[in-house]
Design a protein around this motif. Structure first.
Motif, PDB file in Angstrom:
ATOM      1  N   LYS A   1      39.491  38.947  43.514  1.00 38.32           N
ATOM      2  CA  LYS A   1      39.563  39.320  44.929  1.00 38.32           C
ATOM      3  C   LYS A   1      40.577  40.436  45.146  1.00 38.32           C
ATOM      4  N   GLY A   2      40.173  41.415  45.922  1.00 40.50           N
ATOM      5  CA  GLY A   2      41.044  42.549  46.200  1.00 40.50           C
ATOM      6  C   GLY A   2      40.970  43.649  45.148  1.00 40.50           C
ATOM      7  N   ARG A   3      40.333  43.368  44.016  1.00 45.01           N
ATOM      8  CA  ARG A   3      40.217  44.372  42.943  1.00 45.01           C
ATOM      9  C   ARG A   3      38.772  44.789  42.701  1.00 45.01           C
ATOM     10  N   PHE A   4      37.838  43.852  42.848  1.00 51.34           N
ATOM     11  CA  PHE A   4      36.425  44.120  42.599  1.00 51.34           C
ATOM     12  C   PHE A   4      35.671  44.158  43.924  1.00 51.34           C
ATOM     13  N   THR A   5      34.640  44.999  43.983  1.00 54.00           N
ATOM     14  CA  THR A   5      33.783  45.081  45.160  1.00 54.00           C
ATOM     15  C   THR A   5      32.328  45.111  44.721  1.00 54.00           C
ATOM     16  N   ILE A   6      31.528  44.218  45.286  1.00 55.07           N
ATOM     17  CA  ILE A   6      30.107  44.181  44.995  1.00 55.07           C
ATOM     18  C   ILE A   6      29.355  44.831  46.149  1.00 55.07           C
TER      19      ILE A   6
ATOM     20  N   VAL B   1      31.785  35.853  38.782  1.00 58.37           N
ATOM     21  CA  VAL B   1      32.725  36.900  39.192  1.00 58.37           C
ATOM     22  C   VAL B   1      32.515  37.257  40.658  1.00 58.37           C
ATOM     23  N   SER B   2      31.251  37.496  41.015  1.00 62.00           N
ATOM     24  CA  SER B   2      30.924  37.889  42.378  1.00 62.00           C
ATOM     25  C   SER B   2      29.437  37.707  42.589  1.00 62.00           C
ATOM     26  N   CYS B   3      29.039  37.580  43.853  1.00 65.68           N
ATOM     27  CA  CYS B   3      27.607  37.510  44.152  1.00 65.68           C
ATOM     28  C   CYS B   3      27.357  38.148  45.512  1.00 65.68           C
ATOM     29  N   ILE B   4      26.088  38.502  45.746  1.00 58.71           N
ATOM     30  CA  ILE B   4      25.705  39.151  46.994  1.00 58.71           C
ATOM     31  C   ILE B   4      24.339  38.637  47.421  1.00 58.71           C
ATOM     32  N   SER B   5      24.184  38.435  48.714  1.00 63.33           N
ATOM     33  CA  SER B   5      22.928  37.924  49.241  1.00 63.33           C
ATOM     34  C   SER B   5      21.827  38.980  49.150  1.00 63.33           C
ATOM     35  N   SER B   6      20.601  38.558  49.390  1.00 65.38           N
ATOM     36  CA  SER B   6      19.461  39.464  49.257  1.00 65.38           C
ATOM     37  C   SER B   6      19.541  40.635  50.230  1.00 65.38           C
ATOM     38  N   ASP B   7      20.106  40.410  51.418  1.00 66.56           N
ATOM     39  CA  ASP B   7      20.199  41.496  52.394  1.00 66.56           C
ATOM     40  C   ASP B   7      21.516  42.264  52.290  1.00 66.56           C
ATOM     41  N   GLY B   8      22.381  41.815  51.398  1.00 62.97           N
ATOM     42  CA  GLY B   8      23.648  42.517  51.199  1.00 62.97           C
ATOM     43  C   GLY B   8      24.725  42.179  52.203  1.00 62.97           C
ATOM     44  N   ASP B   9      24.437  41.294  53.147  1.00 60.59           N
ATOM     45  CA  ASP B   9      25.393  41.010  54.212  1.00 60.59           C
ATOM     46  C   ASP B   9      26.465  39.990  53.824  1.00 60.59           C
ATOM     47  N   SER B  10      26.179  39.189  52.823  1.00 60.49           N
ATOM     48  CA  SER B  10      27.138  38.161  52.417  1.00 60.49           C
ATOM     49  C   SER B  10      27.542  38.375  50.968  1.00 60.49           C
ATOM     50  N   THR B  11      28.834  38.240  50.723  1.00 64.26           N
ATOM     51  CA  THR B  11      29.366  38.384  49.371  1.00 64.26           C
ATOM     52  C   THR B  11      30.369  37.275  49.086  1.00 64.26           C
ATOM     53  N   ASN B  12      30.650  37.064  47.813  1.00 62.00           N
ATOM     54  CA  ASN B  12      31.643  36.080  47.398  1.00 62.00           C
ATOM     55  C   ASN B  12      32.310  36.591  46.128  1.00 62.00           C
ATOM     56  N   TYR B  13      33.566  36.213  45.943  1.00 66.41           N
ATOM     57  CA  TYR B  13      34.330  36.673  44.796  1.00 66.41           C
ATOM     58  C   TYR B  13      35.134  35.533  44.202  1.00 66.41           C
ATOM     59  N   ALA B  14      35.298  35.568  42.888  1.00 66.61           N
ATOM     60  CA  ALA B  14      36.230  34.660  42.249  1.00 66.61           C
ATOM     61  C   ALA B  14      37.654  35.032  42.661  1.00 66.61           C
ATOM     62  N   ASP B  15      38.524  34.055  42.755  1.00 66.30           N
ATOM     63  CA  ASP B  15      39.901  34.320  43.170  1.00 66.30           C
ATOM     64  C   ASP B  15      40.578  35.340  42.260  1.00 66.30           C
ATOM     65  N   SER B  16      40.224  35.319  40.993  1.00 66.32           N
ATOM     66  CA  SER B  16      40.878  36.189  40.016  1.00 66.32           C
ATOM     67  C   SER B  16      40.559  37.666  40.205  1.00 66.32           C
TER      68      SER B  16
ATOM     69  N   MET C   1      34.978  47.865  39.810  1.00 65.38           N
ATOM     70  CA  MET C   1      36.119  47.120  39.282  1.00 65.38           C
ATOM     71  C   MET C   1      37.323  48.041  39.201  1.00 65.38           C
ATOM     72  N   ASN C   2      38.339  47.740  39.987  1.00 59.41           N
ATOM     73  CA  ASN C   2      39.577  48.530  40.017  1.00 59.41           C
ATOM     74  C   ASN C   2      40.749  47.699  39.514  1.00 59.41           C
ATOM     75  N   SER C   3      41.826  48.367  39.195  1.00 58.14           N
ATOM     76  CA  SER C   3      43.050  47.696  38.733  1.00 58.14           C
ATOM     77  C   SER C   3      42.741  46.693  37.630  1.00 58.14           C
ATOM     78  N   LEU C   4      41.986  47.131  36.673  1.00 57.98           N
ATOM     79  CA  LEU C   4      41.544  46.234  35.603  1.00 57.98           C
ATOM     80  C   LEU C   4      42.711  45.742  34.756  1.00 57.98           C
ATOM     81  N   LYS C   5      42.590  44.504  34.311  1.00 59.58           N
ATOM     82  CA  LYS C   5      43.617  43.843  33.510  1.00 59.58           C
ATOM     83  C   LYS C   5      43.023  43.443  32.156  1.00 59.58           C
ATOM     84  N   PRO C   6      43.846  43.264  31.157  1.00 61.91           N
ATOM     85  CA  PRO C   6      43.319  42.816  29.856  1.00 61.91           C
ATOM     86  C   PRO C   6      42.509  41.520  29.950  1.00 61.91           C
ATOM     87  N   GLU C   7      42.887  40.642  30.858  1.00 56.89           N
ATOM     88  CA  GLU C   7      42.157  39.383  31.004  1.00 56.89           C
ATOM     89  C   GLU C   7      40.781  39.555  31.641  1.00 56.89           C
ATOM     90  N   ASP C   8      40.445  40.758  32.090  1.00 53.21           N
ATOM     91  CA  ASP C   8      39.094  41.040  32.567  1.00 53.21           C
ATOM     92  C   ASP C   8      38.137  41.350  31.416  1.00 53.21           C
TER      93      ASP C   8
END
Length: 125
Positions: free
Chosen positions: A65-70, A48-63, A83-90
């Motif tokens: 992006k724009g809704r979740f923040t790590i 779904v998402s990941c964050i580096s040890s120092d918090g400076d780098s993040t990554n998100y699944a396309d599904s 997690m915002n704008s949650l959908k049933p598929e979440d």
């Protein structure tokens, strides 16, 4: 003993929000990348998402992006997944995990060594 523990799951209506927490403990864990994964019934576990040890780098699944923040609070030994704008598929069991090797962070479950027990997120009206 290295450990991660998730919390914050629950039932929410479509369009609603939840914040998951991943508390990590043990020597050196603040230097581990942290990832969030989910697994729905009958499906494979996915990143779904990941964050580096120092918090400076993040990554998100396309599904998500724009809704979740790590984010990461190393002073508090916690990683959050807003997690915002949650959908049933979440709807799924959400897991956090720690990876001591990848830099900045990986979205592949097999890269992670330490896993929590999971927390259920259900999005339904």
């Amino acid at each position: 003993q290295l450990q991660v523990v998730e919390s914050g799951g629950g039932l929410v209506q479509p369009g609603g929000s939840l914040r998951l927490s991943c508390a990590y403990s043990g020597f050196g864990m603040r230097y581990h990348a942290i990832g969030w994964f989910r697994q729905a019934p009958g499906k494979e576990r996915e990143g779904v998402s990941c964050i580096s040890s120092d918090g400076d780098s993040t990554n998100y699944a396309d599904s998500v992006k724009g809704r979740f923040t790590i984010s990461r609070d190393n002073a508090g030994n916690t990683v959050y997944l807003q997690m915002n704008s949650l959908k049933p598929e979440d709807t799924a069991v959400y897991f956090c995990a720690a990876d001591p090797w990848s830099s900045p962070c990986s979205m592949w479950p097999k890269e992670y060594d330490y896993w929590g027990q999971g927390t259920q997120v259900t999005v339904s009206s």
